[in-house]
Write a protein that holds these residues in place. Structure first.
Motif, PDB file in Angstrom:
ATOM      1  N   PRO A 199      51.206  46.048  37.570  1.00  0.00           N
ATOM      2  CA  PRO A 199      51.602  44.576  37.194  1.00  0.00           C
ATOM      3  C   PRO A 199      50.410  44.139  38.382  1.00  0.00           C
ATOM      4  O   PRO A 199      50.282  44.788  39.454  1.00  0.00           O
ATOM      5  N   ASP A 200      50.155  42.548  38.561  1.00  0.00           N
ATOM      6  CA  ASP A 200      49.534  42.186  39.413  1.00  0.00           C
ATOM      7  C   ASP A 200      50.580  42.159  40.890  1.00  0.00           C
ATOM      8  O   ASP A 200      51.666  42.027  40.838  1.00  0.00           O
ATOM      9  N   SER A 201      49.658  41.712  41.755  1.00  0.00           N
ATOM     10  CA  SER A 201      50.485  41.005  43.118  1.00  0.00           C
ATOM     11  C   SER A 201      51.573  40.020  42.896  1.00  0.00           C
ATOM     12  O   SER A 201      52.664  40.761  43.840  1.00  0.00           O
ATOM     13  N   GLU A 202      50.965  38.988  42.493  1.00  0.00           N
ATOM     14  CA  GLU A 202      52.155  38.511  41.970  1.00  0.00           C
ATOM     15  C   GLU A 202      52.820  38.474  40.695  1.00  0.00           C
ATOM     16  O   GLU A 202      54.229  37.748  41.927  1.00  0.00           O
ATOM     17  N   VAL A 244      51.885  37.783  49.745  1.00  0.00           N
ATOM     18  CA  VAL A 244      51.512  38.597  49.276  1.00  0.00           C
ATOM     19  C   VAL A 244      50.785  38.891  50.641  1.00  0.00           C
ATOM     20  O   VAL A 244      49.904  37.874  51.732  1.00  0.00           O
ATOM     21  N   LYS A 245      49.715  39.533  51.463  1.00  0.00           N
ATOM     22  CA  LYS A 245      48.568  39.696  52.247  1.00  0.00           C
ATOM     23  C   LYS A 245      47.584  39.192  51.504  1.00  0.00           C
ATOM     24  O   LYS A 245      47.340  41.061  51.659  1.00  0.00           O
ATOM     25  N   PRO A 246      46.942  39.010  51.732  1.00  0.00           N
ATOM     26  CA  PRO A 246      45.596  39.129  51.531  1.00  0.00           C
ATOM     27  C   PRO A 246      44.172  39.946  51.914  1.00  0.00           C
ATOM     28  O   PRO A 246      43.946  40.805  50.973  1.00  0.00           O
ATOM     29  N   ASP A 247      44.643  40.339  53.433  1.00  0.00           N
ATOM     30  CA  ASP A 247      43.949  41.437  53.724  1.00  0.00           C
ATOM     31  C   ASP A 247      43.923  43.281  53.535  1.00  0.00           C
ATOM     32  O   ASP A 247      43.095  43.920  53.318  1.00  0.00           O
ATOM     33  N   LYS A 248      45.446  42.571  52.661  1.00  0.00           N
ATOM     34  CA  LYS A 248      45.816  44.091  52.469  1.00  0.00           C
ATOM     35  C   LYS A 248      45.471  44.237  50.465  1.00  0.00           C
ATOM     36  O   LYS A 248      45.864  45.445  49.843  1.00  0.00           O
ATOM     37  N   ALA A 249      44.652  43.467  50.225  1.00  0.00           N
ATOM     38  CA  ALA A 249      44.205  43.265  48.571  1.00  0.00           C
ATOM     39  C   ALA A 249      43.307  44.853  48.326  1.00  0.00           C
ATOM     40  O   ALA A 249      43.070  44.978  47.026  1.00  0.00           O
ATOM     41  N   GLU A 250      43.095  45.414  49.060  1.00  0.00           N
ATOM     42  CA  GLU A 250      42.198  46.815  48.548  1.00  0.00           C
ATOM     43  C   GLU A 250      42.825  47.490  48.233  1.00  0.00           C
ATOM     44  O   GLU A 250      42.939  48.351  47.731  1.00  0.00           O
ATOM     45  N   ASN A 251      44.556  47.319  48.574  1.00  0.00           N
ATOM     46  CA  ASN A 251      45.237  48.529  47.897  1.00  0.00           C
ATOM     47  C   ASN A 251      45.969  48.268  46.538  1.00  0.00           C
ATOM     48  O   ASN A 251      46.849  47.852  46.088  1.00  0.00           O
ATOM     49  N   GLU A 252      45.546  47.052  46.178  1.00  0.00           N
ATOM     50  CA  GLU A 252      45.392  46.291  45.124  1.00  0.00           C
ATOM     51  C   GLU A 252      46.405  46.949  43.893  1.00  0.00           C
ATOM     52  O   GLU A 252      45.551  48.438  43.469  1.00  0.00           O
ATOM     53  N   THR A 253      47.350  47.486  43.213  1.00  0.00           N
ATOM     54  CA  THR A 253      47.392  48.218  41.976  1.00  0.00           C
ATOM     55  C   THR A 253      46.325  48.412  41.013  1.00  0.00           C
ATOM     56  O   THR A 253      46.486  47.033  40.208  1.00  0.00           O
TER      57      THR A 253
END
Length: 205
Positions: free
Chosen positions: A160-163, A196-205
């Motif tokens: 899934p996406d983060s949202e 959601v922490k935007p600065d952690k987006a590099e960990n997006e699944t």
């Protein structure tokens, strides 16, 4: 070892004998909360036993769309021996029968660590979950004063996406917290936030 399902009576004994030692007070809910979830058919409890003693255990909360790992611990004398990794593999297999695409896992966030020792321990836990096939996400929660990063243990090929993760996590928390707050939305927002922490987006699944 074989994963066994625990009865309410066995869970109550485990709560008083082990959970109070394995988890700090600010992370341990009253046993009545677990009873409430059991009555809602939203709780599952599993354990490993050796010579009649529980060596590892975990609880799952179920809701539409996902499951949440509520508590998970390995006996001190069996840590570092692969028991936890094996247990999660077995739990993953069992969780598939609940027809949810993934299990969400809370890990105390590195960002909120207050000492070098806390940071080291939190990084160790994150490494453990990653080595077990879990994916870190940029979703975080602030629950009863503790910040967690949310990891995902996939049960299917679709991630899934983060949202979506945030929405499913909030739904799961509502299952838990309604025992304390009822339908009071303001009370829910005071003790629980999912973001959601935007600065952690590099960990997006």
């Amino acid at each position: 070892m074989k994963l066994e399902s625990l009865s309410e009576k066995e869970l109550k004994a485990l709560y008083h004998e082990r959970l109070r030692e394995d988890f700090p007070p600010d992370e341990l809910r009253p046993f009545s909360s677990m009873q409430y979830l059991l009555k809602q058919n939203a709780y599952r409890c599993y354990a490993y036993r050796e010579n009649g003693k529980i060596t590892a255990y975990a609880m799952l909360i179920l809701s539409q769309g996902a499951a949440l790992l509520d508590y998970f611990a390995v006996a001190p004398n069996r840590r570092g021996q692969g028991v936890g990794s094996e247990f999660l593999r077995e739990l993953k297999n069992i969780s598939r029968k609940f027809q949810v695409p993934y299990v969400l896992i809370e890990a105390e966030s590195e960002d909120s660590a207050e000492t070098p020792e806390q940071l080291t321990e939190r990084r160790r836990r994150l490494r453990f979950y990653k080595n077990c096939g879990c994916f870190p996400t940029p979703v975080f929660s602030f629950l009863f004063g503790v910040e967690y990063q949310i990891l995902l243990l996939p049960l299917s090929d679709t991630l899934p996406d983060s949202e979506t993760v945030r929405d499913h996590l909030e739904n799961l928390y509502r299952v838990i917290i309604s025992h304390f707050t009822g339908d009071d939305e303001a009370a829910f927002q005071r003790v629980c936030k999912c973001y959601v922490k935007p600065d952690k987006a590099e960990n997006e699944t």
